[in-house]
Design an enzyme around this catalytic site. Structure first.
Site, PDB file in Angstrom:
ATOM      1  N   ASP A   9       0.874  -1.165   0.000  1.00 16.30           N
ATOM      2  CA  ASP A   9       0.000   0.000   0.000  1.00 16.30           C
ATOM      3  C   ASP A   9       0.922   1.228   0.000  1.00 16.30           C
ATOM      4  OD1 ASP A   9      -2.397   1.557   0.542  1.00 16.30           O
ATOM      5  OD2 ASP A   9      -1.637   1.743   2.584  1.00 16.30           O
ATOM      6  N   ASP A  11      -0.032   5.085   0.956  1.00 11.12           N
ATOM      7  CA  ASP A  11      -0.231   6.020   2.061  1.00 11.12           C
ATOM      8  C   ASP A  11      -0.214   5.285   3.401  1.00 11.12           C
ATOM      9  OD1 ASP A  11      -0.927   8.186   3.642  1.00 11.12           O
ATOM     10  OD2 ASP A  11      -3.058   8.026   3.206  1.00 11.12           O
TER      11      ASP A  11
HETATM   12  P1  B16 Z   1      -6.895   9.897  -4.249  1.00  4.57           P
HETATM   13  P2  B16 Z   1      -3.642   4.247   0.008  1.00  4.57           P
HETATM   14  C1  B16 Z   1      -5.502   6.187  -0.081  1.00  4.57           C
HETATM   15  O1  B16 Z   1      -4.182   5.749  -0.299  1.00  4.57           O
HETATM   16  C2  B16 Z   1      -5.513   7.198   1.084  1.00  4.57           C
HETATM   17  O2  B16 Z   1      -5.155   6.540   2.292  1.00  4.57           O
HETATM   18  C3  B16 Z   1      -6.877   7.794   1.228  1.00  4.57           C
HETATM   19  O3  B16 Z   1      -6.888   8.752   2.266  1.00  4.57           O
HETATM   20  C4  B16 Z   1      -7.302   8.451  -0.098  1.00  4.57           C
HETATM   21  O4  B16 Z   1      -8.597   8.994  -0.007  1.00  4.57           O
HETATM   22  C5  B16 Z   1      -7.244   7.391  -1.203  1.00  4.57           C
HETATM   23  O5  B16 Z   1      -5.925   6.844  -1.283  1.00  4.57           O
HETATM   24  C6  B16 Z   1      -7.618   7.957  -2.578  1.00  4.57           C
HETATM   25  O6  B16 Z   1      -6.693   8.910  -2.981  1.00  4.57           O
HETATM   26  O7  B16 Z   1      -7.906  10.918  -3.861  1.00  4.57           O
HETATM   27  O8  B16 Z   1      -5.511  10.454  -4.464  1.00  4.57           O
HETATM   28  O9  B16 Z   1      -7.353   9.040  -5.414  1.00  4.57           O
HETATM   29  O10 B16 Z   1      -3.526   4.117   1.501  1.00  4.57           O
HETATM   30  O11 B16 Z   1      -4.595   3.240  -0.603  1.00  4.57           O
HETATM   31  O12 B16 Z   1      -2.295   4.259  -0.674  1.00  4.57           O
HETATM   32 MG    MG Z   2      -2.763   3.153   3.400  1.00  3.07          MG
END
Ligand code: B16
Ligand code: MG
Length: 218
Positions: A9, A11
């Site tokens: 993953d 984030d």
């Molecule tokens: P985007 P991950 C996620 O990343 C984030 O944790 C989450 O807070 C965010 O809303 C989601 O990606 C979508 O991101 O708006 O940039 O498409 O933890 O799956 O890497």
């Molecule tokens: Mg994450």
């Protein structure tokens, strides 16, 4: 089954984009007079953009048209893209890059499995795109975590079966998704959040390939 691949993953595992997501949602919330704080933001960990907005709006979601919902998501993303311009290789979480390099040297295949539609750009800014054999992101599948689709897509890209891959995740929805897909799981963070994982570490700091493999043996 022998382990041949790892799916990371983004984030909360490789970098903390959560802070930038928070600032972008906060700005949108302030412009619209919605209540939103860091505690609320914690619920958005690993949750895709639309579902994040739905969680922020709660019971008020039905007061907005689809066009308004789309505009809110687009505006939040514009702010997010502005904020992530600050990202540099210094934003890689401690020892994450070293672990990726160690896995590559040991001939494991590596994929990204992130809900973010901006994942590629973040990897580029971090300067580690070349360490991944495949990228599964928010554009790869329709159904987001906790559905297993994103990780199944990543495994397919690596030409591996789910039970040959380990998913490394910091979010409850991510562990749930990986388990639903038949993957081995490593959870990063407190047991209250990632307790369902096959093995848990506080973060990747100080973690080596042997630690991951030993933890999964048990
Ligand atoms: P985007 P991950 C996620 O990343 C984030 O944790 C989450 O807070 C965010 O809303 C989601 O990606 C979508 O991101 O708006 O940039 O498409 O933890 O799956 O890497
Ligand atoms: Mg994450």
């Amino acid at each position: 089954m022998t382990i041949h691949g790892f799916i990371f993953d983004l984030d909360g595992v490789i970098t903390d984009t959560a802070e930038y997501h928070f600032r972008a949602w906060k700005k949108l919330a302030e412009e619209n007079g919605w209540a939103f704080d860091r505690r609320e933001n914690e619920k958005l960990r690993g949750v895709a953009r639309r579902e994040s907005l739905m969680l922020i709006l709660g019971e008020h979601a039905s007061e907005y048209s689809e066009a308004q919902i789309q505009e809110f998501m687009a505006r939040k993303n514009t702010y997010y893209l502005q904020f992530i311009q600050e990202i540099t290789p210094r934003d890689i979480l401690p020892d994450a890059k070293e672990l990726l390099a160690e896995l590559r040297a040991a001939h494991f295949k590596i994929a990204l499995g992130s809900a973010s539609k901006n994942a590629r750009q973040v990897l580029q800014s971090l300067g580690i795109e070349n360490l991944f054999d495949a990228i599964a992101d928010g554009n790869s599948v329709e159904r987001q975590k906790p559905a297993p689709d994103l990780f199944l897509f990543a495994a397919k890209e690596l030409h591996l079966a789910p039970n040959e891959c380990v998913v490394v995740e910091d979010a409850e929805a991510g562990i749930e998704a990986a388990k639903a897909g038949g993957f081995l799981t490593i959870g990063l963070g407190p047991p209250e959040r990632v307790g369902q994982a096959d093995a848990i570490f506080p973060s990747l700091e100080g973690v080596h390939v042997a630690d991951l493999l030993n933890a999964l043996k048990q």
